[in-house]
Design a protein around this motif. Structure first.
Motif, mmCIF file in Angstrom:
data_model
loop_
_atom_site.group_PDB
_atom_site.id
_atom_site.type_symbol
_atom_site.label_atom_id
_atom_site.label_comp_id
_atom_site.label_asym_id
_atom_site.label_seq_id
_atom_site.Cartn_x
_atom_site.Cartn_y
_atom_site.Cartn_z
ATOM 1 N N ASN A 63 7.544 1.885 -15.822
ATOM 2 C CA ASN A 63 7.634 3.517 -15.693
ATOM 3 C C ASN A 63 6.105 4.181 -15.412
ATOM 4 O O ASN A 63 6.192 5.252 -14.506
ATOM 5 C CB ASN A 63 8.146 4.153 -16.966
ATOM 6 N N ARG A 64 4.947 3.525 -15.986
ATOM 7 C CA ARG A 64 3.948 4.234 -15.699
ATOM 8 C C ARG A 64 3.210 3.972 -14.037
ATOM 9 O O ARG A 64 2.823 4.907 -13.602
ATOM 10 C CB ARG A 64 2.888 3.708 -16.534
ATOM 11 N N LEU A 65 3.633 2.674 -13.943
ATOM 12 C CA LEU A 65 3.463 2.381 -12.433
ATOM 13 C C LEU A 65 4.095 3.366 -11.246
ATOM 14 O O LEU A 65 3.634 3.895 -10.438
ATOM 15 C CB LEU A 65 3.903 0.718 -12.086
ATOM 16 N N MET A 66 5.273 3.421 -11.624
ATOM 17 C CA MET A 66 6.158 4.397 -10.810
ATOM 18 C C MET A 66 5.874 5.726 -10.732
ATOM 19 O O MET A 66 5.757 6.300 -9.667
ATOM 20 C CB MET A 66 7.713 4.244 -11.374
ATOM 21 N N ARG A 67 5.308 6.310 -11.943
ATOM 22 C CA ARG A 67 4.895 7.517 -11.994
ATOM 23 C C ARG A 67 3.802 7.756 -10.657
ATOM 24 O O ARG A 67 3.429 8.722 -10.147
ATOM 25 C CB ARG A 67 4.533 7.910 -13.392
ATOM 26 N N PHE A 68 2.670 6.903 -10.701
ATOM 27 C CA PHE A 68 1.662 6.821 -9.876
ATOM 28 C C PHE A 68 1.830 6.725 -8.370
ATOM 29 O O PHE A 68 1.332 7.217 -7.486
ATOM 30 C CB PHE A 68 0.348 5.966 -10.219
ATOM 31 N N LEU A 69 2.797 5.560 -8.271
ATOM 32 C CA LEU A 69 3.252 5.455 -6.824
ATOM 33 C C LEU A 69 4.050 6.672 -6.283
ATOM 34 O O LEU A 69 3.990 7.157 -5.159
ATOM 35 C CB LEU A 69 4.299 4.283 -7.011
ATOM 36 N N SER A 85 0.233 1.010 13.680
ATOM 37 C CA SER A 85 0.415 1.954 12.834
ATOM 38 C C SER A 85 1.176 1.956 11.444
ATOM 39 O O SER A 85 0.791 2.625 10.527
ATOM 40 C CB SER A 85 1.331 2.969 13.907
ATOM 41 N N ALA A 86 1.986 1.102 11.483
ATOM 42 C CA ALA A 86 2.650 0.644 10.114
ATOM 43 C C ALA A 86 1.411 0.222 9.068
ATOM 44 O O ALA A 86 1.492 0.690 8.059
ATOM 45 C CB ALA A 86 3.660 -0.262 10.200
ATOM 46 N N THR A 87 0.538 -0.583 9.721
ATOM 47 C CA THR A 87 -0.330 -1.268 8.829
ATOM 48 C C THR A 87 -1.313 0.098 8.398
ATOM 49 O O THR A 87 -1.722 0.081 7.082
ATOM 50 C CB THR A 87 -1.327 -2.176 9.478
ATOM 51 N N VAL A 88 -2.035 0.835 9.192
ATOM 52 C CA VAL A 88 -2.702 2.033 8.797
ATOM 53 C C VAL A 88 -1.877 3.039 7.763
ATOM 54 O O VAL A 88 -2.574 3.413 6.783
ATOM 55 C CB VAL A 88 -3.111 2.833 10.176
ATOM 56 N N GLN A 89 -0.424 3.054 8.217
ATOM 57 C CA GLN A 89 0.186 3.952 7.185
ATOM 58 C C GLN A 89 0.175 3.436 5.793
ATOM 59 O O GLN A 89 0.252 4.092 4.742
ATOM 60 C CB GLN A 89 1.253 4.290 7.721
ATOM 61 N N LYS A 90 0.473 2.001 5.821
ATOM 62 C CA LYS A 90 0.376 1.311 4.315
ATOM 63 C C LYS A 90 -0.857 1.503 3.600
ATOM 64 O O LYS A 90 -0.894 1.790 2.610
ATOM 65 C CB LYS A 90 0.866 0.062 4.883
ATOM 66 N N TYR A 91 -1.763 1.145 4.236
ATOM 67 C CA TYR A 91 -3.335 1.485 3.782
ATOM 68 C C TYR A 91 -3.474 2.762 3.226
ATOM 69 O O TYR A 91 -4.047 3.163 2.073
ATOM 70 C CB TYR A 91 -4.329 1.064 4.738
ATOM 71 N N LYS A 92 -2.905 3.973 4.045
ATOM 72 C CA LYS A 92 -3.185 5.169 3.685
ATOM 73 C C LYS A 92 -2.259 5.538 2.385
ATOM 74 O O LYS A 92 -2.716 6.108 1.515
ATOM 75 C CB LYS A 92 -2.769 6.298 4.781
ATOM 76 N N CYS A 93 -1.088 5.019 2.232
ATOM 77 C CA CYS A 93 -0.247 5.240 1.189
ATOM 78 C C CYS A 93 -1.033 4.404 -0.014
ATOM 79 O O CYS A 93 -0.985 5.059 -1.192
ATOM 80 C CB CYS A 93 1.138 4.466 1.167
ATOM 81 N N LEU A 94 -1.547 3.249 0.067
ATOM 82 C CA LEU A 94 -2.215 2.794 -1.030
ATOM 83 C C LEU A 94 -3.237 3.578 -1.772
ATOM 84 O O LEU A 94 -3.760 3.613 -2.592
ATOM 85 C CB LEU A 94 -2.568 1.225 -0.671
ATOM 86 N N GLU A 95 -3.923 4.148 -0.558
ATOM 87 C CA GLU A 95 -5.292 4.996 -0.918
ATOM 88 C C GLU A 95 -5.103 6.110 -1.484
ATOM 89 O O GLU A 95 -5.799 6.482 -2.685
ATOM 90 C CB GLU A 95 -6.145 5.325 0.347
ATOM 91 N N LYS A 96 -3.596 6.674 -1.425
ATOM 92 C CA LYS A 96 -3.269 7.946 -2.104
ATOM 93 C C LYS A 96 -3.406 7.666 -3.580
ATOM 94 O O LYS A 96 -3.560 8.060 -4.320
ATOM 95 C CB LYS A 96 -2.192 8.548 -1.451
ATOM 96 N N VAL A 97 -2.629 6.324 -3.825
ATOM 97 C CA VAL A 97 -2.393 6.366 -5.329
ATOM 98 C C VAL A 97 -3.659 5.659 -5.783
ATOM 99 O O VAL A 97 -3.965 6.033 -6.962
ATOM 100 C CB VAL A 97 -1.498 4.801 -5.338
ATOM 101 N N ARG A 98 -4.791 5.018 -5.022
ATOM 102 C CA ARG A 98 -6.006 4.623 -5.767
ATOM 103 C C ARG A 98 -6.770 5.952 -6.072
ATOM 104 O O ARG A 98 -7.176 6.052 -7.009
ATOM 105 C CB ARG A 98 -6.665 3.847 -4.836
ATOM 106 N N GLU A 99 -6.717 6.938 -5.273
ATOM 107 C CA GLU A 99 -7.396 8.127 -5.369
ATOM 108 C C GLU A 99 -6.855 8.777 -6.662
ATOM 109 O O GLU A 99 -7.720 9.289 -7.330
ATOM 110 C CB GLU A 99 -7.277 9.001 -4.139
#
Length: 106
Positions: free
Chosen positions: A37-43, A78-92
């Motif tokens: 649940n906690r992980l999902m909230r941040f994702l 492009s898919a790789t870059v977008q995946k990286y950006k998504c992970l960065e959003k969560v990290r931020e």
């Protein structure tokens, strides 16, 4: 010297405790596991499209080519870059809230 070595090895083999791998408990039930649940909230803070992309990559085991086709990206890069950006959003989000690993454990 050689005789002592052989006697020592013989005693070591006789006294060593060999346990079959099937008898070893590899998973300790007392260890805390991450809270879904906690992980999902941040994702979810990354957005629904990012959630779907990360789910496809990590849970559905889709290749980056399949992800590019499914989400309409021009290519694998492009898919790789977008995946990286998504992970960065969560990290931020995690950095902004000053969270640590233990905050996700139950």
């Amino acid at each position: 010297m050689g005789t002592a070595k052989h006697l020592w090895l013989k005693r070591y083999r006789q006294t060593s405790q060999n346990v079959p791998l099937g008898d070893i408990d590899l998973f300790d039930d007392n260890v805390a596991s991450p809270s879904n649940n906690r992980l999902m909230r941040f994702l979810e803070t990354a957005g629904s499209k990012c959630m779907e992309l990360l789910k496809g990559f990590y849970y559905d085991d889709l290749s980056l080519t399949e992800i590019a086709d499914r989400f309409g990206y021009s290519g694998v890069r492009s898919a790789t870059v977008q995946k990286y950006k998504c992970l960065e959003k969560v990290r931020e989000t995690i950095k902004q809230k000053a969270l640590v690993y233990d905050d996700f454990m139950e």
